[in-house]
Enzyme design. Structure first.
Site, PDB file in Angstrom:
ATOM      1  N   ASN A 187       0.836  -1.205   0.000  1.00 31.80           N
ATOM      2  CA  ASN A 187       0.000   0.000   0.000  1.00 31.80           C
ATOM      3  C   ASN A 187       0.866   1.248   0.000  1.00 31.80           C
ATOM      4  O   ASN A 187       0.539   2.249  -0.637  1.00 31.80           O
ATOM      5  CB  ASN A 187      -0.934   0.007   1.210  1.00 31.80           C
ATOM      6  CG  ASN A 187      -2.207  -0.773   0.949  1.00 31.80           C
ATOM      7  OD1 ASN A 187      -3.067  -0.315   0.216  1.00 31.80           O
ATOM      8  ND2 ASN A 187      -2.309  -1.943   1.526  1.00 31.80           N
ATOM      9  N   ARG A 191       3.416   1.469  25.989  1.00 35.22           N
ATOM     10  CA  ARG A 191       2.888   1.962  24.714  1.00 35.22           C
ATOM     11  C   ARG A 191       3.127   3.461  24.567  1.00 35.22           C
ATOM     12  O   ARG A 191       3.540   3.942  23.510  1.00 35.22           O
ATOM     13  CB  ARG A 191       1.393   1.649  24.616  1.00 35.22           C
ATOM     14  CG  ARG A 191       0.734   2.077  23.331  1.00 35.22           C
ATOM     15  CD  ARG A 191      -0.796   2.047  23.454  1.00 35.22           C
ATOM     16  NE  ARG A 191      -1.289   0.700  23.770  1.00 35.22           N
ATOM     17  CZ  ARG A 191      -1.475  -0.237  22.860  1.00 35.22           C
ATOM     18  NH1 ARG A 191      -1.165   0.005  21.598  1.00 35.22           N
ATOM     19  NH2 ARG A 191      -1.935  -1.426  23.188  1.00 35.22           N
ATOM     20  N   ARG A 194       0.432  -1.946  14.657  1.00 34.36           N
ATOM     21  CA  ARG A 194       0.393  -1.574  16.067  1.00 34.36           C
ATOM     22  C   ARG A 194      -0.818  -0.696  16.320  1.00 34.36           C
ATOM     23  O   ARG A 194      -1.109   0.203  15.528  1.00 34.36           O
ATOM     24  CB  ARG A 194       1.664  -0.817  16.481  1.00 34.36           C
ATOM     25  CG  ARG A 194       2.968  -1.502  16.133  1.00 34.36           C
ATOM     26  CD  ARG A 194       3.099  -2.870  16.729  1.00 34.36           C
ATOM     27  NE  ARG A 194       3.080  -2.855  18.198  1.00 34.36           N
ATOM     28  CZ  ARG A 194       3.100  -3.955  18.928  1.00 34.36           C
ATOM     29  NH1 ARG A 194       3.090  -5.144  18.346  1.00 34.36           N
ATOM     30  NH2 ARG A 194       3.084  -3.886  20.229  1.00 34.36           N
ATOM     31  N   ASN A 215      -6.039   5.451   7.748  1.00 36.66           N
ATOM     32  CA  ASN A 215      -5.695   4.029   7.814  1.00 36.66           C
ATOM     33  C   ASN A 215      -6.515   3.269   6.785  1.00 36.66           C
ATOM     34  O   ASN A 215      -7.649   3.649   6.478  1.00 36.66           O
ATOM     35  CB  ASN A 215      -5.985   3.454   9.204  1.00 36.66           C
ATOM     36  CG  ASN A 215      -5.622   1.979   9.323  1.00 36.66           C
ATOM     37  OD1 ASN A 215      -4.549   1.564   8.902  1.00 36.66           O
ATOM     38  ND2 ASN A 215      -6.541   1.178   9.852  1.00 36.66           N
ATOM     39  N   HIS A 228      -8.167  -0.430   6.119  1.00 35.11           N
ATOM     40  CA  HIS A 228      -8.542  -1.639   6.849  1.00 35.11           C
ATOM     41  C   HIS A 228      -9.225  -2.585   5.869  1.00 35.11           C
ATOM     42  O   HIS A 228     -10.121  -2.159   5.125  1.00 35.11           O
ATOM     43  CB  HIS A 228      -9.496  -1.276   7.993  1.00 35.11           C
ATOM     44  CG  HIS A 228      -9.947  -2.448   8.803  1.00 35.11           C
ATOM     45  ND1 HIS A 228      -9.126  -3.104   9.695  1.00 35.11           N
ATOM     46  CD2 HIS A 228     -11.139  -3.092   8.837  1.00 35.11           C
ATOM     47  CE1 HIS A 228      -9.805  -4.107  10.238  1.00 35.11           C
ATOM     48  NE2 HIS A 228     -11.029  -4.121   9.743  1.00 35.11           N
ATOM     49  N   SER A 235     -11.656  -0.445   3.496  1.00 30.79           N
ATOM     50  CA  SER A 235     -12.112   0.895   3.871  1.00 30.79           C
ATOM     51  C   SER A 235     -10.917   1.764   4.254  1.00 30.79           C
ATOM     52  O   SER A 235      -9.984   1.279   4.898  1.00 30.79           O
ATOM     53  CB  SER A 235     -13.051   0.822   5.097  1.00 30.79           C
ATOM     54  OG  SER A 235     -14.098  -0.105   4.875  1.00 30.79           O
ATOM     55  N   GLU A 240     -10.679   4.954  18.863  1.00 32.22           N
ATOM     56  CA  GLU A 240     -11.389   3.679  18.766  1.00 32.22           C
ATOM     57  C   GLU A 240     -10.833   2.855  17.603  1.00 32.22           C
ATOM     58  O   GLU A 240     -10.833   3.316  16.454  1.00 32.22           O
ATOM     59  CB  GLU A 240     -12.892   3.904  18.547  1.00 32.22           C
ATOM     60  CG  GLU A 240     -13.683   2.585  18.579  1.00 32.22           C
ATOM     61  CD  GLU A 240     -15.013   2.648  17.835  1.00 32.22           C
ATOM     62  OE1 GLU A 240     -15.472   3.764  17.518  1.00 32.22           O
ATOM     63  OE2 GLU A 240     -15.557   1.548  17.544  1.00 32.22           O
ATOM     64  N   ASP A 295     -10.161   1.078  14.433  1.00 31.61           N
ATOM     65  CA  ASP A 295     -10.914   0.937  13.169  1.00 31.61           C
ATOM     66  C   ASP A 295     -12.291   1.592  13.262  1.00 31.61           C
ATOM     67  O   ASP A 295     -13.229   1.162  12.594  1.00 31.61           O
ATOM     68  CB  ASP A 295     -11.071  -0.558  12.817  1.00 31.61           C
ATOM     69  CG  ASP A 295      -9.728  -1.237  12.689  1.00 31.61           C
ATOM     70  OD1 ASP A 295      -9.624  -2.414  13.064  1.00 31.61           O
ATOM     71  OD2 ASP A 295      -8.773  -0.577  12.234  1.00 31.61           O
ATOM     72  N   GLU A 326      -7.294  -2.184  -2.595  1.00 30.74           N
ATOM     73  CA  GLU A 326      -6.673  -1.278  -1.623  1.00 30.74           C
ATOM     74  C   GLU A 326      -5.731  -0.319  -2.351  1.00 30.74           C
ATOM     75  O   GLU A 326      -5.689   0.886  -2.059  1.00 30.74           O
ATOM     76  CB  GLU A 326      -5.894  -2.063  -0.569  1.00 30.74           C
ATOM     77  CG  GLU A 326      -6.746  -2.930   0.321  1.00 30.74           C
ATOM     78  CD  GLU A 326      -5.927  -3.649   1.381  1.00 30.74           C
ATOM     79  OE1 GLU A 326      -4.863  -3.148   1.784  1.00 30.74           O
ATOM     80  OE2 GLU A 326      -6.379  -4.714   1.805  1.00 30.74           O
TER      81      GLU A 326
HETATM   82  C1  GRF Z   1      -2.684  -6.397   4.058  1.00 29.25           C
HETATM   83  O1  GRF Z   1      -3.339  -7.491   4.674  1.00 29.25           O
HETATM   84  C2  GRF Z   1      -3.668  -5.307   3.840  1.00 29.25           C
HETATM   85  O2  GRF Z   1      -4.972  -5.831   3.661  1.00 29.25           O
HETATM   86  C3  GRF Z   1      -3.605  -4.511   5.105  1.00 29.25           C
HETATM   87  O3  GRF Z   1      -2.279  -4.651   5.605  1.00 29.25           O
HETATM   88  C4  GRF Z   1      -1.690  -5.851   5.056  1.00 29.25           C
HETATM   89  C5  GRF Z   1      -0.339  -5.604   4.460  1.00 29.25           C
HETATM   90  O4  GRF Z   1      -0.442  -4.540   3.563  1.00 29.25           O
HETATM   91  N1  GRF Z   1      -3.913  -3.139   4.830  1.00 29.25           N
HETATM   92  P1  GRF Z   1       0.902  -3.936   2.860  1.00 29.25           P
HETATM   93  O5  GRF Z   1       1.204  -4.838   1.688  1.00 29.25           O
HETATM   94  O6  GRF Z   1       2.027  -3.991   3.897  1.00 29.25           O
HETATM   95  O7  GRF Z   1       0.516  -2.558   2.446  1.00 29.25           O
END
Ligand code: GRF
Length: 195
Positions: free
Chosen positions: A13, A64, A90, A106, A108, A135, A142, A144, A173
């Protein structure tokens, strides 16, 4: 607009986002930050000429807040206007989310508000859903749970496994996230829907 991208793994991504920020796009990638040094996306970012950093969460153990303060210290050097979580595994707590309020996106892999958390594809198959997808949402305290800025839908087939469904969702994505980022960076709040 300056964009920092947070990753934990391969960063597919991140690559899609970075490749989209060219020409008259209102944003540019300024940093790729991973929570572990062996995240495959770090090399991909370097190959694209993007600055990288690692803030390993493990030395912080259960603290954290200390980990998130270290993330913030590293991020502040890049002065991002937008932070994109992209396969970042995380959970970010109230301090971090408040510090970067309204600037964190983000992606998801489910049609939120369904299937917050993990194992989203297995849960959609288990539920007998005929559609699944991904999404992009604003990050709030909260998990996601923030406002959804875009969604992409794919069909679920009877013989799907979590892997075959993931393989159908991931390319979506890579289409959805860049489109949402482009609008968000331009101050356009209209929700994106792809299918
Ligand atoms: C994938 O499972 C994607 O669905 C979620 O994070 C995981 C790894 O994504 N968003 P990426 O290839 O590291 O972007």
């Amino acid at each position: 607009k300056q964009v920092a991208i947070l990753i934990s793994g391969g960063g597919s991504n991140m690559v899609a986002l970075a490749q989209s920020m060219t020409g008259d796009h209102p944003a540019r990638p300024v940093l790729v930050l991973a929570n572990n040094a062996d995240a495959g996306g770090l090399q991909k970012a370097s190959d694209m000429g993007i600055a990288t950093a690692v803030v390993d969460h493990r030395p912080f153990g259960k603290d954290r807040a200390a980990f998130e303060a270290a993330l913030t210290r590293t991020l502040e050097q890049a002065r991002p206007d937008i932070i994109c979580l992209a396969g970042f595994m995380r959970v970010l707590g109230t301090e971090f989310v408040t510090r970067w309020q309204g600037k964190i996106l983000n992606i998801h892999p489910s049609l939120l508000p369904k299937y917050k958390g993990l194992h989203t594809h297995a849960r959609a198959i288990e539920a007998g859903d005929d559609q699944a997808g991904c999404s992009v949402h604003l990050v709030t305290a909260e998990l996601d749970g923030g406002p959804v800025l875009g969604q992409a839908r794919v069909p679920v087939f009877p013989d799907d496994t979590p892997d075959t469904l993931a393989a159908r969702v991931l390319p979506m994505e890579h289409r959805l996230y860049p489109e949402v980022l482009r609008r968000f960076a331009a101050g356009d709040q209209t929700v994106v829907n792809l299918s």
